[in-house]
Write an enzyme that holds these catalytic residues in place. Structure first.
Site, PDB file in Angstrom:
ATOM      1  N   HIS A  22      -0.973  -7.107   9.493  1.00 16.76           N
ATOM      2  CA  HIS A  22      -1.084  -7.221   8.067  1.00 16.76           C
ATOM      3  C   HIS A  22      -1.302  -5.839   7.371  1.00 16.76           C
ATOM      4  O   HIS A  22      -0.421  -5.751   6.462  1.00 16.76           O
ATOM      5  CB  HIS A  22      -2.651  -7.972   7.917  1.00 16.76           C
ATOM      6  CG  HIS A  22      -3.031  -8.073   6.400  1.00 16.76           C
ATOM      7  ND1 HIS A  22      -2.812  -9.246   5.905  1.00 16.76           N
ATOM      8  CD2 HIS A  22      -3.681  -7.188   5.553  1.00 16.76           C
ATOM      9  CE1 HIS A  22      -3.398  -9.054   4.872  1.00 16.76           C
ATOM     10  NE2 HIS A  22      -3.839  -8.006   4.527  1.00 16.76           N
ATOM     11  N   GLU A  23      -1.733  -4.978   8.191  1.00 14.99           N
ATOM     12  CA  GLU A  23      -1.960  -3.687   7.221  1.00 14.99           C
ATOM     13  C   GLU A  23      -0.522  -2.857   7.440  1.00 14.99           C
ATOM     14  O   GLU A  23      -0.103  -2.193   6.499  1.00 14.99           O
ATOM     15  CB  GLU A  23      -2.967  -2.711   7.986  1.00 14.99           C
ATOM     16  CG  GLU A  23      -4.429  -3.228   7.665  1.00 14.99           C
ATOM     17  CD  GLU A  23      -4.826  -3.580   6.299  1.00 14.99           C
ATOM     18  OE1 GLU A  23      -4.432  -2.998   5.548  1.00 14.99           O
ATOM     19  OE2 GLU A  23      -5.603  -4.613   6.309  1.00 14.99           O
ATOM     20  N   GLU A  70      -0.259  -7.720  -1.499  1.00 15.03           N
ATOM     21  CA  GLU A  70      -0.726  -8.617  -0.661  1.00 15.03           C
ATOM     22  C   GLU A  70       0.425  -9.575  -0.037  1.00 15.03           C
ATOM     23  O   GLU A  70       0.226 -10.032   1.227  1.00 15.03           O
ATOM     24  CB  GLU A  70      -1.716  -9.543  -1.255  1.00 15.03           C
ATOM     25  CG  GLU A  70      -2.443 -10.604  -0.436  1.00 15.03           C
ATOM     26  CD  GLU A  70      -3.444  -9.846   0.511  1.00 15.03           C
ATOM     27  OE1 GLU A  70      -3.601  -8.834   0.212  1.00 15.03           O
ATOM     28  OE2 GLU A  70      -4.073 -10.509   1.412  1.00 15.03           O
ATOM     29  N   HIS A  88       1.318  -3.940   4.457  1.00 10.08           N
ATOM     30  CA  HIS A  88       1.012  -3.198   3.234  1.00 10.08           C
ATOM     31  C   HIS A  88       1.901  -1.719   3.333  1.00 10.08           C
ATOM     32  O   HIS A  88       2.095  -1.150   2.332  1.00 10.08           O
ATOM     33  CB  HIS A  88      -0.463  -2.839   3.168  1.00 10.08           C
ATOM     34  CG  HIS A  88      -1.262  -3.752   2.503  1.00 10.08           C
ATOM     35  ND1 HIS A  88      -0.959  -4.596   1.581  1.00 10.08           N
ATOM     36  CD2 HIS A  88      -2.278  -4.652   3.178  1.00 10.08           C
ATOM     37  CE1 HIS A  88      -1.918  -5.539   1.202  1.00 10.08           C
ATOM     38  NE2 HIS A  88      -2.699  -5.730   2.203  1.00 10.08           N
TER      39      HIS A  88
END
Lengths: 502, 502
Positions: A266-267, A296, A270
């Site tokens: 997830h990170e 997001e 980003h």
């Protein structure tokens, strides 16, 4: 042909951005390795940097320079410079229209309100929190009214616009209402189906250093550049966005392998967005990521769309078997996949799965709108929360600590931010579908742990554009051929969770 | 009774200090864990913070506020406020009198000159470095002339005064000349004596994690507060001085135990000074450490005076035997002590022992004075360096890389700084003698690894005063009953190295 006003603005905005970025690295430091007793002096340092940045943007000359550049110099600007000027006006507006006295009052109340919230949540004492939250929200409402009047929006739309340029309730409502109607039925059907087979838990002990190795290897496959970034650990995983120095944090549980891997992916999503922003426009408004929801979406396109796809989960389960030397039946491809796709309505947003998550957001969106419009008083918040929870999720939290006190957002000034999460999920689904159409090998490549097709597609269509387009809607429409809607997410969730396709 | 001008100044100086402290934590980050490719954007961020800080101090109102506070408000200030005002004037003078254009020119040339120096040292190419150094020094000379004129000092005294308030060549010269005469003879006698016995090398392998444990344990005994500080590793050990967040770095060699331990103790000495500064005056000029030499004295009083004393070295050798399970003859108390006290003239300053070190400084002091006065041209630097080296140390470096190119100080703007190191050694010796007189148990306590008597004495007489006294000389005189002289260092070196007393 002179563009002197524009150039002076560019220098001022760069100065403010550089100071903001200093603060960002210090915030990372605070969350990862600052000594426990250094909080008070660090708070003073951070607050000084924030003041310097705000004062640089609100300096008496800036408004005149903006006027002059827009009136006299626009014709001489390149398209990117013109977009940068537009973004400068936007940034300036959101900060400068609110009187410094009000901004300071909000800043001063923020710390104490957050402390009160922590206490109230710990002690499940909502009544004791009514007064602090009421006082703090009153200031936030006042600021949102002033902002709204300045840019011709309702107070809530003004809050929304700060995180999500161009987004309005009238655009959100049809999509959110559609999900609110569609998802509860889907959840029931998926839950019924998942009861027809057994999912074995992924038991075991997973030493931290081996998890770090696995996650670093996945990060490299995604494209994370360790020469311009770091991966560390913190209580709440997040990404620190400093140009040329992007640091993500993750967290590990030695008794559960699932969280560390997905938090890292997830990170990394980003981080890929930040790393792919146009390097010619570092430290300028047009060089920033376009919006909260688009950010997001980049996290979710890697974590949810690609990361929970069948091909990737098969790659991952192979990695898990190899790296942790696992041979038990629970480590079969099929069972690992089931573990990552198990769904169920709960009261907790952070722990929610991909299918129920948007409902948590819609709940908060409906409530915070009413808090800002004044339709709902803080004292009636628990009742409203529990009613929405029952309607959307079919369950009611047993305490306020587990219900309306669970999130920090409202007390750290993130009001009008929640919609970003659900918009991100809608966007990720629509973008991923377009990427799959454009790159038929995208999914098969994920079976080899190869993210390059997805990385290149997102870079080409999202990352490299920075804030050159005026809204994320424009970026999405150009990348997918259609305006953002709930159709792709509905199709994705149905296919993945009900019909069992990849 | 109003002190409005003073209060406005206090707010401005606090703002500048907070920004400086942000930069200091970022500098620590750069040296310890910043990704390798993040240098260029970090440099921009650091440079913006420096500009903000300078502009805050040099803001058009500051001079008028200083004038007003000094003229109209002095009578209403407390003694500490008055001292703070005096220090504000001092800080302002050193920055504000130099035209921003010249400061910027120096800042812009600094990076390239440092790069040239690194190249020249690596390639032993002094001729190729003549032009860059000449250009850079010309700017520095110009700035020092302007500063000197503004405060009524010669250019070199103006440079000296920046690091060492109140220090002048006429005070330095008699002490340095005395050492230059005394030390060469002492060195010869000690070398002759050390040839009469054999010192066994402290062979072995010293795992890093065990060295970290030992050093952390020593740091705690010295009084280092891990709740308001950290210990990490970097290429060059140093102390990052942020109030409430003091971070030291050290370095370890797994084939040599000596360096890591002593580097840690040295930096802990710096850290104790910072931690002991008056907390009521954090982020104000009067709350800063008094001077460069006093700071160095606090590092040396722990590292050299206490750290190489007989009682402490016996404690340390016991620790080394225990922690690394050493039983060979080289690990006797006596042989460990000899290892830490071995001396000998060399060409390298950083590797020099306590006895020869001041001569390295006197060499540099004599040379840099002539570079600033114009008596010496850069092109003639190697010849002058080698002549001084022969005269003072009795040896000549075999290359310029090992000679006049060895230190970074001149190319990073630290001109007039070298004397601080030797003054620190003189000061440490004089302070330690006074502390021993006042605390007869100070040395015996070190045999138990107990630094508390030394810590309390230095806190009482040095740390807690911040910059309240106008010069370090005043602090030294009050603490020891006599002005700074070379007597205590001479007596200390003679006793420790020649007569063999503790």
């Amino acid at each position: 042909m002179t563009i002197l006003a524009y150039e002076e603005l560019q220098a001022k905005f760069e100065r403010a951005a550089l100071v903001d970025n200093a603060a960002r690295t210090l915030a990372w430091d605070r969350r990862t390795l600052m000594p426990s007793g250094s909080g008070p002096t660090r708070a003073k340092i951070m607050s000084a940097l924030r003041s310097v940045s705000v004062e640089t943007l609100c300096d008496a000359r800036v408004e005149a320079l903006l006027d002059k550049a827009e009136t006299d110099e626009l014709a001489n600007l390149t398209p990117w410079q013109a977009a940068n000027l537009r973004e400068m006006r936007r940034q300036w507006q959101h900060v400068a229209v609110v009187p410094p006295k009000l901004l300071n009052a909000i800043a001063e109340l923020a710390g104490p309100t957050e402390n009160e919230w922590e206490r109230a949540r710990r002690e499940n004492d909502f009544p004791g929190f009514v007064e602090p939250l009421t006082k703090y929200l009153a200031l936030q409402r006042e600021a949102s009214q002033i902002r709204g009047e300045a840019i011709g929006l309702t107070p809530y739309d003004a809050l929304l616009d700060e995180h999500e340029p161009g987004m309005r309730c009238e655009i959100l409502d049809p999509m959110f209402d559609d999900l609110a109607e569609f998802l509860p039925g889907l959840i029931k059907r998926v839950e019924a189906q998942q009861k027809t087979y057994r999912t074995l838990p992924l038991d075991g002990n997973f030493p931290e250093n081996q998890q770090i190795e696995l996650c670093n290897s996945l990060a490299k496959r995604i494209g994370f550049d360790f020469a311009r970034g770091r991966i560390d650990q913190s209580v709440h995983p997040y990404t620190s966005n400093v140009p040329g120095d992007i640091r993500i944090t993750t967290r590990f549980r030695t008794d559960d392998i699932r969280e560390g891997v997905m938090a890292t992916i997830h990170e990394c999503g980003h981080a890929m967005y930040e790393a792919g922003l146009p390097s010619d426009w570092q430290f300028q408004p047009v060089g920033l990521a376009r919006s909260g929801s688009l950010h997001e979406s980049q996290a979710l396109i890697f974590e949810m769309q690609a990361g929970r796809s069948g091909p990737f989960l098969r790659y991952l389960s192979h990695q898990l078997r190899q790296r942790f030397d696992k041979r038990e039946p629970c480590w079969s491809d099929e069972n690992v996949l089931r573990n990552y796709r198990r769904i169920g309505a709960g009261v907790n947003r952070v722990e929610a799965d991909e299918v129920t998550y948007p409902l948590h957001i819609i709940l908060r969106y409906r409530i915070e709108r009413k808090l800002i419009s004044g339709e709902l008083n803080v004292v009636d918040l628990p009742e409203a929360w529990n009613a929405e929870s029952r309607a959307l999720l079919g369950i009611v939290p047993s305490t306020n600590a587990e219900g309306c006190l669970q999130d920090p957002h409202w007390v750290i000034g993130y009001i009008g931010y929640f919609p970003v999460y659900a918009l991100g999920a809608l966007t990720a689904a629509q973008l991923f579908a377009a990427a799959r159409r454009a790159e038929p090998n995208l999914l098969p490549a994920l079976a080899q742990g190869d993210f390059s097709l997805l990385r290149n597609w997102t870079h080409e269509h999202i990352h490299r554009w920075g804030s050159y387009p005026k809204t994320s809607e424009k970026i999405i429409e150009r990348a997918t051929g259609a305006p953002l809607s709930s159709a792709a997410l509905r199709a994705h969730l149905t296919a993945r969770y009900l019909t069992g396709s990849d």
